[in-house]
Design a protein around this motif. Structure first.
Motif, PDB file in Angstrom:
ATOM      1  N   UNK A  50      -6.131   3.937 -11.525  1.00  0.00           N
ATOM      2  CA  UNK A  50      -7.313   3.397 -10.844  1.00  0.00           C
ATOM      3  C   UNK A  50      -8.136   4.490 -10.184  1.00  0.00           C
ATOM      4  N   UNK A 106     -12.041   5.057  -8.008  1.00  0.00           N
ATOM      5  CA  UNK A 106     -13.033   4.331  -7.214  1.00  0.00           C
ATOM      6  C   UNK A 106     -14.156   5.280  -6.802  1.00  0.00           C
ATOM      7  N   UNK A 139     -17.043   5.315  -3.695  1.00  0.00           N
ATOM      8  CA  UNK A 139     -17.562   4.740  -2.460  1.00  0.00           C
ATOM      9  C   UNK A 139     -18.759   5.582  -1.992  1.00  0.00           C
ATOM     10  N   UNK A 165     -17.297   2.706   4.770  1.00  0.00           N
ATOM     11  CA  UNK A 165     -17.154   2.923   3.336  1.00  0.00           C
ATOM     12  C   UNK A 165     -17.527   1.652   2.587  1.00  0.00           C
ATOM     13  N   UNK A 179      -5.759   5.581  -7.110  1.00  0.00           N
ATOM     14  CA  UNK A 179      -4.432   5.035  -6.811  1.00  0.00           C
ATOM     15  C   UNK A 179      -3.678   4.895  -8.132  1.00  0.00           C
ATOM     16  N   UNK A 203       0.001  -2.407  -7.377  1.00  0.00           N
ATOM     17  CA  UNK A 203      -0.733  -2.975  -6.257  1.00  0.00           C
ATOM     18  C   UNK A 203      -0.209  -2.489  -4.929  1.00  0.00           C
ATOM     19  N   UNK A 204      -1.104  -2.268  -3.974  1.00  0.00           N
ATOM     20  CA  UNK A 204      -0.708  -1.904  -2.619  1.00  0.00           C
ATOM     21  C   UNK A 204      -0.529  -0.426  -2.383  1.00  0.00           C
ATOM     22  N   UNK A 218      -1.489   3.400  -1.656  1.00  0.00           N
ATOM     23  CA  UNK A 218      -2.659   3.885  -0.906  1.00  0.00           C
ATOM     24  C   UNK A 218      -3.597   4.688  -1.797  1.00  0.00           C
ATOM     25  N   UNK A 219      -4.845   4.750  -1.376  1.00  0.00           N
ATOM     26  CA  UNK A 219      -5.836   5.563  -2.061  1.00  0.00           C
ATOM     27  C   UNK A 219      -5.759   7.007  -1.574  1.00  0.00           C
ATOM     28  N   UNK A 220      -6.100   7.912  -2.485  1.00  0.00           N
ATOM     29  CA  UNK A 220      -6.220   9.324  -2.168  1.00  0.00           C
ATOM     30  C   UNK A 220      -7.653   9.730  -2.474  1.00  0.00           C
ATOM     31  N   UNK A 263      -0.441  -4.207   3.157  1.00  0.00           N
ATOM     32  CA  UNK A 263      -0.329  -2.752   3.110  1.00  0.00           C
ATOM     33  C   UNK A 263      -1.365  -2.173   4.061  1.00  0.00           C
ATOM     34  N   UNK A 308      -2.898   1.361   6.126  1.00  0.00           N
ATOM     35  CA  UNK A 308      -3.050   2.800   6.040  1.00  0.00           C
ATOM     36  C   UNK A 308      -3.884   3.325   7.191  1.00  0.00           C
ATOM     37  N   UNK A 318      -4.951  10.842   3.845  1.00  0.00           N
ATOM     38  CA  UNK A 318      -3.953   9.822   4.182  1.00  0.00           C
ATOM     39  C   UNK A 318      -2.956  10.367   5.197  1.00  0.00           C
ATOM     40  N   UNK A 358       1.174   5.307   5.946  1.00  0.00           N
ATOM     41  CA  UNK A 358       1.123   4.168   5.027  1.00  0.00           C
ATOM     42  C   UNK A 358       2.314   3.280   5.334  1.00  0.00           C
ATOM     43  N   UNK A 377      -4.846  -3.625   2.506  1.00  0.00           N
ATOM     44  CA  UNK A 377      -5.051  -4.309   1.237  1.00  0.00           C
ATOM     45  C   UNK A 377      -3.969  -5.362   1.045  1.00  0.00           C
ATOM     46  N   UNK A 378      -4.227  -6.256   0.086  1.00  0.00           N
ATOM     47  CA  UNK A 378      -3.246  -7.256  -0.308  1.00  0.00           C
ATOM     48  C   UNK A 378      -2.518  -6.776  -1.548  1.00  0.00           C
ATOM     49  N   UNK A 379      -2.282  -7.657  -2.489  1.00  0.00           N
ATOM     50  CA  UNK A 379      -1.548  -7.279  -3.694  1.00  0.00           C
ATOM     51  C   UNK A 379      -2.424  -6.657  -4.761  1.00  0.00           C
ATOM     52  N   UNK A 410      -5.904  -4.210  -5.987  1.00  0.00           N
ATOM     53  CA  UNK A 410      -6.483  -2.923  -5.644  1.00  0.00           C
ATOM     54  C   UNK A 410      -7.859  -3.060  -5.013  1.00  0.00           C
ATOM     55  N   UNK A 411      -7.922  -3.869  -3.968  1.00  0.00           N
ATOM     56  CA  UNK A 411      -9.148  -3.917  -3.176  1.00  0.00           C
ATOM     57  C   UNK A 411      -8.769  -3.542  -1.747  1.00  0.00           C
ATOM     58  N   UNK A 412      -9.500  -2.603  -1.210  1.00  0.00           N
ATOM     59  CA  UNK A 412      -9.175  -2.036   0.088  1.00  0.00           C
ATOM     60  C   UNK A 412     -10.282  -2.363   1.080  1.00  0.00           C
ATOM     61  N   UNK A 466     -11.758  -1.318   4.870  1.00  0.00           N
ATOM     62  CA  UNK A 466     -11.725  -0.211   5.819  1.00  0.00           C
ATOM     63  C   UNK A 466     -12.349  -0.607   7.143  1.00  0.00           C
TER      64      UNK A 466
END
Lengths: 113, 110
Positions: A31, A33, A35, A43, A94, A98-99, A101-103, B32, B34, B46, B49, B92-94, B96-98, B100
């Motif tokens: 994945x 992204x 922003x 963001x 990522x 699912x779940x 973290x993003x880098x 989740x 962060x 990061x 987490x 986030x939930x399950x 891949x939407x975050x 902030x």
């Protein structure tokens, strides 16, 4: 360590130009992204991709498009740059789970004159 | 109402102080959590987490999640001038939407 590299730290372009922002990751993440980050607005997600040649619109896709021809590279394209697209652009990745973290990369500060 | 609320600060503390940064959220599906640190003109890095409720410690940093109150915290012990940055919470939930927070700007004075 995950490494996310954005091709330019600072970029100055003129209104009406087509602008390409590049992002490369070295961790084989599924994945990716894009922003934009603006003072007071936080963001905001423009587009994301969950696989090669696959993309989904985020919250503010208008005026932007993306390209993902290879797994490690995700490009953001401003079709015809406008002054309201002056911003900090951040790429993130990522894994496919699912779940996780993003880098983030270090960002591209884009100014449209 | 925003999904995630975070006080923008700025928060100014003397060196050595304990810092408490907080976020509240409205979506009970978030699992989740962060914390990111962002120095000026750099991307978010990061820091912590965590999954679900509880505490997690890493050096001078402790992340705390209270799902019943929909409240998360980051504590920084023995704060240093090098901790001066903007701190972003994310969740986030399950999928891949975050989501902030808007970030809290921290200044640690020598």
């Amino acid at each position: 360590d995950v490494k996310v590299t954005q091709s330019s730290r600072y970029l100055v372009k003129r209104t009406g130009e087509k602008v390409f922002l590049e992002c490369v990751q070295d961790m084989d993440h599924e994945n990716m992204f894009w922003y934009r980050q603006d003072p007071g607005l936080g963001l905001r997600l423009i587009y994301f991709s969950y696989d090669v040649k696959m993309k989904e619109k985020g919250d503010i896709p208008e005026g932007y498009s993306v390209s993902r021809e290879k797994k490690e590279r995700f490009s953001l394209i401003l079709e015809s740059a406008s002054t309201n697209q002056t911003s900090m652009y951040l790429c993130a990745t990522t894994t496919g789970q699912g779940g996780q973290p993003q880098h983030f990369g270090d960002g591209t500060r884009l100014s449209i004159l | 109402q925003k999904e995630v609320e975070q006080d923008p600060g700025p928060l100014s503390v003397p060196e050595g102080a304990i810092v408490s940064l907080n976020c509240t959220y409205s979506n009970s599906a978030f699992q989740y959590f962060m914390w990111y640190r962002q120095y000026s003109r750099k991307g978010p890095e990061l820091l912590m987490y965590t999954y679900s409720s509880g505490n997690k410690e890493d050096g001078r940093f402790t992340a705390q999640v209270d799902k019943s109150s929909k409240y998360i915290s980051l504590f920084i012990r023995d704060s240093q001038p090098s901790d001066s940055a903007t701190y972003l919470c994310a969740m986030s939930g399950n999928f891949n939407k975050f989501y902030f927070g808007s970030g809290t700007k921290l200044n640690v004075k020598p």
